[in-house]
Scaffold this motif. Structure first.
Motif, PDB file in Angstrom:
ATOM      1  N   ASP A  46      45.312  52.014  44.364  1.00  0.00           N
ATOM      2  CA  ASP A  46      46.633  50.903  44.169  1.00  0.00           C
ATOM      3  C   ASP A  46      47.796  51.810  44.385  1.00  0.00           C
ATOM      4  N   LYS A  83      38.163  50.764  44.889  1.00  0.00           N
ATOM      5  CA  LYS A  83      38.595  49.494  45.262  1.00  0.00           C
ATOM      6  C   LYS A  83      40.090  49.383  45.457  1.00  0.00           C
ATOM      7  N   GLN A  85      43.761  48.183  46.249  1.00  0.00           N
ATOM      8  CA  GLN A  85      44.364  46.791  46.179  1.00  0.00           C
ATOM      9  C   GLN A  85      45.129  46.411  47.318  1.00  0.00           C
ATOM     10  N   ASP A 117      39.970  44.665  47.242  1.00  0.00           N
ATOM     11  CA  ASP A 117      40.628  43.611  46.154  1.00  0.00           C
ATOM     12  C   ASP A 117      41.657  42.724  46.973  1.00  0.00           C
ATOM     13  N   LYS A 119      41.256  39.114  46.742  1.00  0.00           N
ATOM     14  CA  LYS A 119      41.273  37.763  45.742  1.00  0.00           C
ATOM     15  C   LYS A 119      41.578  36.652  46.821  1.00  0.00           C
ATOM     16  N   THR A 177      39.557  36.613  34.016  1.00  0.00           N
ATOM     17  CA  THR A 177      40.527  37.645  34.451  1.00  0.00           C
ATOM     18  C   THR A 177      40.987  38.456  33.285  1.00  0.00           C
ATOM     19  N   SER A 178      41.639  39.644  33.607  1.00  0.00           N
ATOM     20  CA  SER A 178      42.183  40.589  32.602  1.00  0.00           C
ATOM     21  C   SER A 178      43.430  40.211  32.010  1.00  0.00           C
ATOM     22  N   VAL A 220      34.007  38.698  38.335  1.00  0.00           N
ATOM     23  CA  VAL A 220      35.259  39.561  37.799  1.00  0.00           C
ATOM     24  C   VAL A 220      35.403  38.945  36.533  1.00  0.00           C
ATOM     25  N   PRO A 246      37.989  45.116  35.307  1.00  0.00           N
ATOM     26  CA  PRO A 246      39.222  45.925  35.306  1.00  0.00           C
ATOM     27  C   PRO A 246      39.716  45.743  33.897  1.00  0.00           C
ATOM     28  N   GLN A 251      45.638  48.934  31.043  1.00  0.00           N
ATOM     29  CA  GLN A 251      45.697  47.931  30.570  1.00  0.00           C
ATOM     30  C   GLN A 251      45.083  47.739  29.148  1.00  0.00           C
ATOM     31  N   SER A 274      42.373  51.628  37.955  1.00  0.00           N
ATOM     32  CA  SER A 274      43.377  52.388  38.787  1.00  0.00           C
ATOM     33  C   SER A 274      44.647  53.194  38.397  1.00  0.00           C
ATOM     34  N   ARG A 275      45.681  52.644  37.630  1.00  0.00           N
ATOM     35  CA  ARG A 275      46.846  53.541  37.347  1.00  0.00           C
ATOM     36  C   ARG A 275      46.119  54.701  36.324  1.00  0.00           C
TER      37      ARG A 275
HETATM   38  O1  LIG Z   1      40.028  41.878  40.916  1.00  0.00           O
HETATM   39  C1  LIG Z   1      40.537  42.758  40.260  1.00  0.00           C
HETATM   40  O2  LIG Z   1      40.250  43.790  40.287  1.00  0.00           O
HETATM   41  C2  LIG Z   1      41.500  42.616  38.956  1.00  0.00           C
HETATM   42  C3  LIG Z   1      41.008  41.185  38.182  1.00  0.00           C
HETATM   43  C4  LIG Z   1      41.676  41.114  36.956  1.00  0.00           C
HETATM   44  O3  LIG Z   1      41.210  40.350  36.175  1.00  0.00           O
HETATM   45  N1  LIG Z   1      42.341  42.027  36.485  1.00  0.00           N
HETATM   46  C5  LIG Z   1      42.862  43.064  37.203  1.00  0.00           C
HETATM   47  O4  LIG Z   1      43.765  44.017  36.842  1.00  0.00           O
HETATM   48  N2  LIG Z   1      42.268  43.234  38.784  1.00  0.00           N
HETATM   49  C6  LIG Z   1      42.937  44.413  39.532  1.00  0.00           C
HETATM   50  O5  LIG Z   1      42.555  45.507  39.041  1.00  0.00           O
HETATM   51  C7  LIG Z   1      43.693  46.486  39.275  1.00  0.00           C
HETATM   52  C8  LIG Z   1      43.815  46.884  37.702  1.00  0.00           C
HETATM   53  O6  LIG Z   1      44.646  48.163  37.752  1.00  0.00           O
HETATM   54  P1  LIG Z   1      45.069  48.873  36.561  1.00  0.00           P
HETATM   55  O7  LIG Z   1      45.434  48.249  35.379  1.00  0.00           O
HETATM   56  O8  LIG Z   1      46.047  49.924  37.045  1.00  0.00           O
HETATM   57  O9  LIG Z   1      43.616  49.861  36.273  1.00  0.00           O
HETATM   58  C9  LIG Z   1      44.634  45.938  39.953  1.00  0.00           C
HETATM   59  O10 LIG Z   1      44.542  46.139  41.287  1.00  0.00           O
HETATM   60  C10 LIG Z   1      44.525  44.377  39.454  1.00  0.00           C
HETATM   61  O11 LIG Z   1      44.890  43.581  40.630  1.00  0.00           O
END
Ligand SMILES: O=C(O)c1cc(=O)[nH]c(=O)n1[C@@H]1O[C@H](COP(=O)(O)O)[C@@H](O)[C@H]1O
Length: 298
Positions: A46, A83, A85, A117, A119, A177-178, A220, A246, A251, A274-275
């Protein structure tokens, strides 16, 4: 680490039920093999503007390219998948998308599975266009799998589901989703919630695979969803597909949260961060150490 008993109810040889297209085994079988070999971690690539700055890179297509290839080089030996973004490449227009194409090609060359990723989700006729972009052999954007949004109806995703199955590629459909806002749509319906219906539809798709093989239609489900699976009566083991989770790292979710949330389905979970990993860059050794630390927590 995943259980040696395999992803489904029955343990057994991990032979694909059907051969995918282009001489490639189905995505689910390829992902399962990668998770066995390396562990259940996907690293999200990302290239946020803030991360580019922290890495001493400009927020330009060239900066994206350097960031992406360096991140890939660092995590390739340890990650079952990467993955990218798509949004963060798209913000630079065609030159940004060219950097993404280069990353996808480099990952494929390095033998690392790719999950775009993106979506995507639209009416069927338009969905066929998205399927062509992300899942067709010969497309410069083709990845091993793509994330899909089912909120025009699961069946609207049919062109992508069918093209993925024909080409040995896969999809991950958003279920839970998260992000906290997701519940306002995904939890609707109580015992017949939207999320439960999505999980049920994915299970039907995966019936084409033998019971002892991970299917190629994944879901997901965020690592941050807490008790939502139990509250909504969703049994992920019936899906028999990979679960992209994720939420690890930035997060706030931990490996312990993943085990508590997914229970018996944990062997099918591909955790993604990611981050939490990229913040360790640009030093390759530091990125690798962060990846190793994330893996050790799983
Ligand atoms: O489909 C995804 O990967 C996704 C779904 C979800 O429910 N939540 C979610 O955070 N993501 C993606 O997963 C990555 C999370 O990034 P970090 O929070 O930096 O680890 C981002 O690219 C989000 O767009």
């Amino acid at each position: 680490m995943p259980s040696p008993d395999g992803p489904g109810a029955a343990a057994g040889p991990a032979a694909p039920a059907t051969q995918g297209g282009a001489g490639r085994a189905p995505f689910g079988a390829r992902l399962w093999a990668a998770m066995q070999a390396k562990g259940p971690l996907c690293v999200g690539i990302d290239p946020h503007p803030g991360l580019l700055a922290a890495w001493g890179l400009p927020d330009t297509p060239g900066g994206l390219r350097s960031f992406s290839l360096a991140a890939l080089e660092a995590v390739a030996p340890l990650a079952a998948a990467v993955k990218p973004q798509v949004a963060l490449y798209e913000r630079h227009g065609s030159a940004g998308m060219a950097a993404l194409e280069e990353l996808l090609a480099a990952a494929s060359q390095a033998g690392v599975l790719t999950i775009a990723d993106a979506k995507r989700g639209d009416i069927g006729s338009t969905m066929a266009g998205y399927a062509d972009a992300w899942l067709r052999d010969g497309s410069t954007l083709a990845a091993d799998a793509v994330t899909l949004s089912p909120y025009l109806g699961f069946e609207s995703l049919r062109p992508a589901l069918d093209l993925a199955a024909a080409n040995g590629r896969g999809v991950f459909v958003l279920a839970l989703t998260s992000n906290p806002e997701g519940a306002s749509v995904q939890h609707v319906g109580g015992s017949e919630s939207v999320a439960r219906r999505i999980a049920g539809a994915a299970a039907v798709e995966n019936q084409r695979y033998a019971r002892d093989v991970l299917g190629s239609v994944g879901l997901v489900v965020g690592a941050t969803v807490g008790s939502a699976l139990a509250d909504l009566g969703i049994d992920l083991s019936a899906v028999r597909g990979p679960i992209l989770a994720p939420g690890l790292g930035a997060q706030g979710a931990t490996g312990a949260d993943l085990r508590a949330t997914f229970g018996a389905s944990y062997p099918a979970v591909l955790a993604t961060s990611s981050r939490g990993i990229l913040a360790a860059g640009p030093d390759v050794a530091a990125l690798r150490a962060a990846t190793r630390e994330a893996l050790q927590g799983l």
